[in-house]
Design a protein around this motif. Sequence first.
Motif, mmCIF file in Angstrom:
data_model
loop_
_atom_site.group_PDB
_atom_site.id
_atom_site.type_symbol
_atom_site.label_atom_id
_atom_site.label_comp_id
_atom_site.label_asym_id
_atom_site.label_seq_id
_atom_site.Cartn_x
_atom_site.Cartn_y
_atom_site.Cartn_z
ATOM 1 N N LEU A 399 38.121 34.575 42.504
ATOM 2 C CA LEU A 399 37.204 35.699 42.681
ATOM 3 C C LEU A 399 37.188 36.595 41.448
ATOM 4 C CD1 LEU A 399 35.242 37.129 44.527
ATOM 5 C CD2 LEU A 399 37.161 38.344 45.573
ATOM 6 N N ARG A 400 38.351 36.801 40.841
ATOM 7 C CA ARG A 400 38.423 37.618 39.626
ATOM 8 C C ARG A 400 37.553 37.014 38.528
ATOM 9 N NH1 ARG A 400 38.572 42.375 38.005
ATOM 10 N NH2 ARG A 400 36.608 41.492 37.340
ATOM 11 N N GLY A 401 37.491 35.690 38.479
ATOM 12 C CA GLY A 401 36.731 35.007 37.441
ATOM 13 C C GLY A 401 35.233 35.188 37.557
ATOM 14 N N VAL A 402 34.708 35.494 38.756
ATOM 15 C CA VAL A 402 33.255 35.622 38.938
ATOM 16 C C VAL A 402 32.835 37.035 39.335
ATOM 17 C CG1 VAL A 402 32.990 33.189 39.546
ATOM 18 C CG2 VAL A 402 33.381 34.860 41.371
ATOM 19 N N ALA A 403 33.813 37.944 39.502
ATOM 20 C CA ALA A 403 33.481 39.304 39.947
ATOM 21 C C ALA A 403 32.859 40.104 38.803
ATOM 22 C CB ALA A 403 34.742 40.011 40.444
ATOM 23 N N PRO A 404 31.946 41.039 39.124
ATOM 24 C CA PRO A 404 31.344 41.898 38.092
ATOM 25 C C PRO A 404 32.406 42.775 37.426
ATOM 26 C CG PRO A 404 30.128 42.036 40.176
ATOM 27 C CD PRO A 404 31.395 41.302 40.462
ATOM 28 N N PRO A 405 32.132 43.289 36.228
ATOM 29 C CA PRO A 405 33.122 44.091 35.485
ATOM 30 C C PRO A 405 33.606 45.327 36.246
ATOM 31 C CG PRO A 405 31.284 43.474 34.070
ATOM 32 C CD PRO A 405 30.902 43.079 35.462
ATOM 33 N N GLU A 406 32.719 45.913 37.099
ATOM 34 C CA GLU A 406 33.125 47.143 37.796
ATOM 35 C C GLU A 406 34.161 46.904 38.888
ATOM 36 O OE1 GLU A 406 29.088 45.997 39.737
ATOM 37 O OE2 GLU A 406 30.050 45.898 37.767
ATOM 38 N N VAL A 407 34.375 45.649 39.255
ATOM 39 C CA VAL A 407 35.415 45.319 40.248
ATOM 40 C C VAL A 407 36.713 45.030 39.509
ATOM 41 C CG1 VAL A 407 36.125 43.695 42.040
ATOM 42 C CG2 VAL A 407 33.732 44.378 41.873
ATOM 43 N N THR A 408 37.745 45.820 39.795
ATOM 44 C CA THR A 408 39.025 45.646 39.117
ATOM 45 C C THR A 408 39.924 44.688 39.891
ATOM 46 O OG1 THR A 408 40.078 47.492 40.267
ATOM 47 C CG2 THR A 408 38.858 48.005 38.243
ATOM 48 N N THR A 409 40.957 44.209 39.208
ATOM 49 C CA THR A 409 41.934 43.335 39.867
ATOM 50 C C THR A 409 42.637 44.068 41.005
ATOM 51 O OG1 THR A 409 42.298 42.133 37.797
ATOM 52 C CG2 THR A 409 43.987 41.907 39.496
ATOM 53 N N SER A 410 42.915 45.356 40.808
ATOM 54 C CA SER A 410 43.575 46.134 41.874
ATOM 55 C C SER A 410 42.671 46.277 43.092
ATOM 56 C CB SER A 410 43.987 47.512 41.355
ATOM 57 O OG SER A 410 42.863 48.242 40.896
ATOM 58 N N ASP A 411 41.345 46.326 42.896
ATOM 59 C CA ASP A 411 40.410 46.347 44.034
ATOM 60 C C ASP A 411 40.581 45.079 44.869
ATOM 61 O OD1 ASP A 411 39.190 48.779 43.427
ATOM 62 O OD2 ASP A 411 37.722 47.842 42.092
ATOM 63 N N ILE A 412 40.671 43.950 44.187
ATOM 64 C CA ILE A 412 40.809 42.666 44.887
ATOM 65 C C ILE A 412 42.150 42.606 45.605
ATOM 66 C CG2 ILE A 412 40.895 40.167 44.587
ATOM 67 C CD1 ILE A 412 39.089 40.510 42.125
ATOM 68 N N TYR A 413 43.225 43.013 44.919
ATOM 69 C CA TYR A 413 44.563 42.954 45.525
ATOM 70 C C TYR A 413 44.638 43.842 46.772
ATOM 71 C CZ TYR A 413 46.723 40.373 41.637
ATOM 72 O OH TYR A 413 47.068 39.416 40.733
ATOM 73 N N ARG A 414 44.101 45.071 46.671
ATOM 74 C CA ARG A 414 44.128 45.964 47.835
ATOM 75 C C ARG A 414 43.221 45.442 48.944
ATOM 76 N NH1 ARG A 414 43.899 50.012 43.821
ATOM 77 N NH2 ARG A 414 41.658 50.251 44.192
ATOM 78 N N GLY A 415 42.117 44.814 48.562
ATOM 79 C CA GLY A 415 41.155 44.337 49.560
ATOM 80 C C GLY A 415 41.690 43.231 50.441
ATOM 81 N N VAL A 416 42.593 42.388 49.919
ATOM 82 C CA VAL A 416 43.073 41.252 50.723
ATOM 83 C C VAL A 416 44.217 41.632 51.655
ATOM 84 C CG1 VAL A 416 42.353 39.555 49.014
ATOM 85 C CG2 VAL A 416 44.684 40.462 48.927
ATOM 86 N N ILE A 417 44.826 42.806 51.474
ATOM 87 C CA ILE A 417 45.998 43.163 52.291
ATOM 88 C C ILE A 417 45.701 43.137 53.794
ATOM 89 C CG2 ILE A 417 47.585 45.047 52.869
ATOM 90 C CD1 ILE A 417 47.642 45.737 49.875
ATOM 91 N N PRO A 418 44.597 43.757 54.281
ATOM 92 C CA PRO A 418 44.333 43.687 55.733
ATOM 93 C C PRO A 418 44.162 42.256 56.231
ATOM 94 C CG PRO A 418 42.920 45.332 54.689
ATOM 95 C CD PRO A 418 43.572 44.571 53.594
ATOM 96 N N PHE A 419 43.594 41.392 55.406
ATOM 97 C CA PHE A 419 43.351 40.016 55.832
ATOM 98 C C PHE A 419 44.641 39.188 55.830
ATOM 99 C CE2 PHE A 419 39.312 41.666 54.345
ATOM 100 C CZ PHE A 419 38.459 41.289 55.368
#
Length: 445
Positions: A399-419
Motif C-alpha cells: 500500500l505504501r508503494g501506491v499511496a499518494p504522497p499526502e498519505v504517510t507511513t504512520s497513517d498506514i501503521y495507525r490505520g491497521v491497528i483496529p483491524f
Amino acid sequence: MTLAYEWLGPVMFAGALVLLSSGYPVAFALGGVAILFGLLGIGLGVFDPIFLTAMPQRIFGIMANYTLLAIPYFIFMGAMLEKSGIAERLLETMGILLGRLRGGLALAVVLVGALLAATTGVVAATVVAMGLISLPIMLRYGYNKELATGVIAASGTLGQIIPPSVVLVVLGDQLGVSVGDLFIGSVIPGLMMASAFALHVLIVAFIRPDVAPALPAEVREIGGKALGKRVIQVMIPPLILILLVLGSIFFGFATPTEAGAVGCAGAIALAAANGQFTLESLRQVCDTTLRITSMVVFILIGSTAFSLVFRGLNGDQFMFDVLANLPGGKIGFLFVSMTVVFLLGFFIDFFEIAFIVIPLFVPVAQKLGIDLVWYGVVLGANLQTSFLTPPFGFALFYLRGVAPPEVTTSDIYRGVIPFILLQLLVLLLIIIFPGIVSFLPSLGS
C-alpha cells in the motif's frame, strides 16, 4: 549427544531467526545456518553426517509433492485475474451501489476484498489494485486517511484465510492434512473476518460521519437499467470462477490442485473476454508465477536442510520437551504457539513461519490430541495478521508503494491497528468455539 552440547539446537534456531530478521534471503539464511551448525556439530563429534544423506531424497520429495503443485496454479490464477481488470470494475460498481451510505466506499472495499480473496488469494494484487483505485477516491471525498488505508490493507489480506489460499496449501502440506478440509473449514472464519471489518466500518461511520461520508449524488448517478446490466456483467464472472474452483473442491469433484488448474483456465478465459489476454500479459503472468514458485521451492529446500541438521543436533527433541510440558496442557500450548506465531509475524513472512516453526508444533499438537484441521485454520487466521503487523507487514509495503504522497507511513501503521485487533478477536472466537471450523467439514463426512 552429551549434555555439554545440548545448547547447539536452541542456538541454531535462535541464529536462524536473527539472520531472517536482518532481511537476509530466507532460503540462503536457512541453508547457511544448516551448513554452519552441521560442520560445527561434526567437528565437535555430536552430529552424525548420515543425516545429510537424506537430503537428496527430501529435495526430490518436494519436487514430487502433488499438494504443492497447487501453489503455482493459484499464483498463476491470481496474476492472470489481476490482468483481467476484475478488481477495477468490481470496485467501481460497488462504489456506485454503496456510495449513498456513510462509509459506503470503505464497505465496498471490504466486499470486493472478500470477492477477490475467493478468486485470487493473492495479497499483493488485491492491495495494489484497491490502493490505486479506491484510495484516491476516498481521500478526494473526505475519508479519514487512517480508516481508508487501514480498510484497504486489511481487506487485501482476506485472501490468506478465505480459500483458495496459498497459506492454507502450505499449512496443509506442513501439517499433513487435506488441503480441501482446510479450505472448507476456513470458509466460516473467513466470512467472519470480512463481516468484522464491514461492521467496524459501519460503526465508525455511524459514530463519526465526518471520517467516512457518503458520496455526492452526482458521483453515484447512473441509470437503473445500465446499473443492473453493469452489476450482472461485473458480478457473474467472478462468482462463476468461485463456483468452479471452490465448488469443485467442496463437492468432491476435484482436489485443490485440480481445482487450481481449472481456475487457471477460467482466469485466462476471463482475461480473454475482457480483451486483456495477450502474449505479453501471458509472459508477465508466467514470469510472476515462476518467480514466486521458485522462491517457495528454494525456501523449502533451505528449511529441509535446516530441519535435518536441527534434528541431528536433537533440537527437535528439545523443543518438543519444552512445548509438551508447558503448564496448562493444551491451553498452555495453544497460548504459547499462537503468541510465537503472532510475534514472529512482526518480523518475518508467513512462508518462513510455516516452514520453520510449524513443524515444531505439529508433534506436540498430535500428542495433545488437537484436531490438526482446526489447528491449521487457527494458524491461518493468525498468520493473516503477519501481513498487517508493523514494521514488516507486506500489505503495508504494497500500500505504501501506491499511496499518494499526502498519505504517510504512520497513517498506514495507525490505520491497521483496529483491524489487527479485529483479526485477533475472530482468532479468539475460533479457539473458544471450535465448531466454527468443524461445522462445514462435518457436513461432508
